[in-house]
Design a protein around this motif. Structure first.
Motif, PDB file in Angstrom:
ATOM      1  N   ASP A  43      71.395  48.310  26.294  1.00  0.00           N
ATOM      2  CA  ASP A  43      71.606  49.725  26.911  1.00  0.00           C
ATOM      3  C   ASP A  43      70.204  50.311  26.969  1.00  0.00           C
ATOM      4  OD1 ASP A  43      72.913  51.782  27.987  1.00  0.00           O
ATOM      5  OD2 ASP A  43      73.718  52.675  25.999  1.00  0.00           O
TER       6      ASP A  43
ATOM      7  N   HIS B 115      79.951  50.196  24.781  1.00  0.00           N
ATOM      8  CA  HIS B 115      79.940  51.182  23.770  1.00  0.00           C
ATOM      9  C   HIS B 115      80.998  51.056  22.755  1.00  0.00           C
ATOM     10  CE1 HIS B 115      76.285  53.831  24.659  1.00  0.00           C
ATOM     11  NE2 HIS B 115      76.994  53.874  26.060  1.00  0.00           N
TER      12      HIS B 115
ATOM     13  N   LYS C 228      71.519  49.868  35.955  1.00  0.00           N
ATOM     14  CA  LYS C 228      72.308  50.855  36.575  1.00  0.00           C
ATOM     15  C   LYS C 228      71.387  51.801  37.169  1.00  0.00           C
ATOM     16  CE  LYS C 228      75.147  50.317  32.696  1.00  0.00           C
ATOM     17  NZ  LYS C 228      76.127  49.447  32.980  1.00  0.00           N
TER      18      LYS C 228
ATOM     19  N   HIS D 264      81.437  53.087  30.689  1.00  0.00           N
ATOM     20  CA  HIS D 264      80.892  53.600  29.779  1.00  0.00           C
ATOM     21  C   HIS D 264      82.002  54.421  28.629  1.00  0.00           C
ATOM     22  CE1 HIS D 264      76.885  53.470  31.112  1.00  0.00           C
ATOM     23  NE2 HIS D 264      76.372  53.682  30.062  1.00  0.00           N
TER      24      HIS D 264
ATOM     25  N   HIS E 197      73.789  45.337  30.089  1.00  0.00           N
ATOM     26  CA  HIS E 197      73.874  46.706  30.282  1.00  0.00           C
ATOM     27  C   HIS E 197      72.433  47.434  30.056  1.00  0.00           C
ATOM     28  CE1 HIS E 197      76.361  50.879  29.017  1.00  0.00           C
ATOM     29  NE2 HIS E 197      75.094  50.989  29.286  1.00  0.00           N
TER      30      HIS E 197
ATOM     31  N   HIS F 183      69.662  50.624  31.754  1.00  0.00           N
ATOM     32  CA  HIS F 183      69.172  51.736  32.544  1.00  0.00           C
ATOM     33  C   HIS F 183      67.642  51.713  32.833  1.00  0.00           C
ATOM     34  CE1 HIS F 183      73.137  54.006  31.368  1.00  0.00           C
ATOM     35  NE2 HIS F 183      72.917  53.210  30.393  1.00  0.00           N
TER      36      HIS F 183
HETATM   37 FE    FE Z   1      74.441  52.848  29.161  1.00  0.00          FE
END
Ligand code: FE
Ligand code: NIG
Length: 397
Positions: A315, A253, A134, A230, A70, A72
């Motif tokens: 994340d 999460h 992502k 998410h 995960h 970004h």
């Molecule tokens: Fe995220």
């Protein structure tokens, strides 16, 4: 060319059929033979075959390369000011995503690609060998497709997150935005992605409620994408249950879960074929986010006791958590979320692989990819025992 990696003081295989029979499949005084991009032999160093090349790790630990399921990484700018404000009491709401959207739209393809590559290099230098990336800072048809094309240049695990937030200019036309994400934007993005994701958070004015989440995810599944969610980041909500209901690979999460959510994730975990994960929902925990938003940490043991498969990921993003370090995440999971060092390492390797439905990574066995991390320490426990110390790096064959 065959490459013998020997002098491994402790080898974590994540294969219970190898070594001490534990979940981590521990072997002492071990060696591995790599052939091109895969593992050709695993065993005791004293029995290793002859090879073209030899590397002696002189007693260090080897683990499967970390699988960061995960992140970004396609964005421009930072939000250090927002972080500083949070540390003096401001809450995290997701509202800052619009700031990153503006900076990302203004950046060139080259700037975005080079920035993503720099973050990936940071990750590799800390032991990560597979990264999911992502979109979600473009938030219009062209910009989302552009972000995915850039992500696809550096990873095969590419996720379409057009439903990250409703962009500022469409805030009073939410339904139109959901239609766009599930329609024209999806059509432009689907060819570049494996996965689709939605920020399901009814408590946030920016993110998506349960109905909107279902609409987007069902359209994405019909377009051939596999699903991730998410969910349950800022409050209890429907994200985890929707993920299980739609057989998403993971809900990420999981900070605020009800007993029913935990039971659903436990049952989902027990249905996963860990040998060949092609269905079922993993609970992915992101303790770097709790650290960086001053939020309460979820209790991983509650999920593990219920039978859930738990993964750990970074994340990495400019807003809620700007770390690229899975060793930090492992240390936080052990200290703050009731995981043992063994459970945390497994979750950051095999757990991440299962969250990406991959059977070729996250463990060290014949036929698996030659993705290894070396820990400059006598055991994997040092990952949590020595927080903040740069012990881990990806092994370069
Ligand atoms: Fe995220
Ligand atoms: O996973 N929660 C939604 N998305 C990201 C944060 C994005 C941002 O704040 O820029 C997350 O935490």
């Amino acid at each position: 060319m065959s490459h013998l990696v020997t002098g491994i003081g402790q080898l974590v295989t994540n294969d219970p059929a190898i070594g001490d029979g534990s979940e981590l499949g521990l072997l002492e005084n071990a060696a591995i033979v790599l052939e091109d991009d895969h593992i050709a032999w695993v065993g005791q160093a004293a029995q290793a075959p002859a090879t073209d090349r030899v590397t002696d790790l002189t007693g260090r630990t080897v683990v499967p390369g970390f699988v960061d399921s995960h992140s970004h990484l396609v964005f421009a700018g930072d939000r250090a000011g927002e972080f500083a404000a949070r540390m003096t009491g401001e809450p995290y709401t997701g509202g800052g995503i619009a700031t990153t959207m503006a900076a990302t739209r203004a950046a060139s393809d080259e700037e975005l690609l080079n920035h993503a590559k720099a973050l990936l290099a940071e990750m590799r230098s800390q032991g990560t060998t597979t990264v999911e990336i992502k979109s979600g800072y473009g938030l219009d048809v062209e910009q989302e497709a552009r972000a995915l094309r850039i992500a696809a240049q550096v990873t095969t695990e590419v996720t379409y997150l057009g439903a990250h937030v409703v962009p500022p200019l469409m805030r009073d036309r939410r339904d139109d935005y959901v239609r766009l994400v599930a329609g024209e934007m999806l059509e432009a993005c689907a060819p570049h992605a494996r996965w689709a994701d939605v920020f399901c958070e009814p408590a946030s004015a920016y993110a998506f409620d349960g109905d909107e989440t279902r609409t987007v995810l069902k359209a994405c599944a019909a377009a051939g994408l596999e699903l991730r969610v998410h969910g349950n980041q800022l409050s209890e909500g429907p994200g985890a249950q929707i993920a299980v209901e739609l057989d998403a690979a993971s809900v990420d999460h999981c900070t605020h879960l009800t007993d029913e959510d935990v039971a659903a994730l436990g049952a989902a975990g027990q249905r996963i074929d860990q040998e060949n994960p092609v269905s079922g929902t993993v609970a992915t925990l992101l303790p770097g986010v709790e650290f960086s938003t001053r939020s309460p940490y979820p209790d991983a043991r509650r999920l593990l006791d219920a039978g859930a498969v738990v993964a750990l990921a970074s994340d990495c993003n400019p807003g809620s958590c700007f770390t690229s370090s899975l060793p930090l995440v492992i240390a936080l999971a052990v200290r703050e979320m009731n995981m043992s060092p063994a459970q945390a390492l497994w979750a950051a390797t095999r757990g991440g692989a299962i969250a990406l439905r991959r059977s070729d990574i996250g463990r060290i066995r014949v036929g698996a990819r030659a993705d290894l991390a070396v820990i400059d320490a006598p055991s994997y426990v040092h990952l949590a025992y020595r927080p903040g110390v740069p012990l881990a790096r990806a092994f370069q064959s």
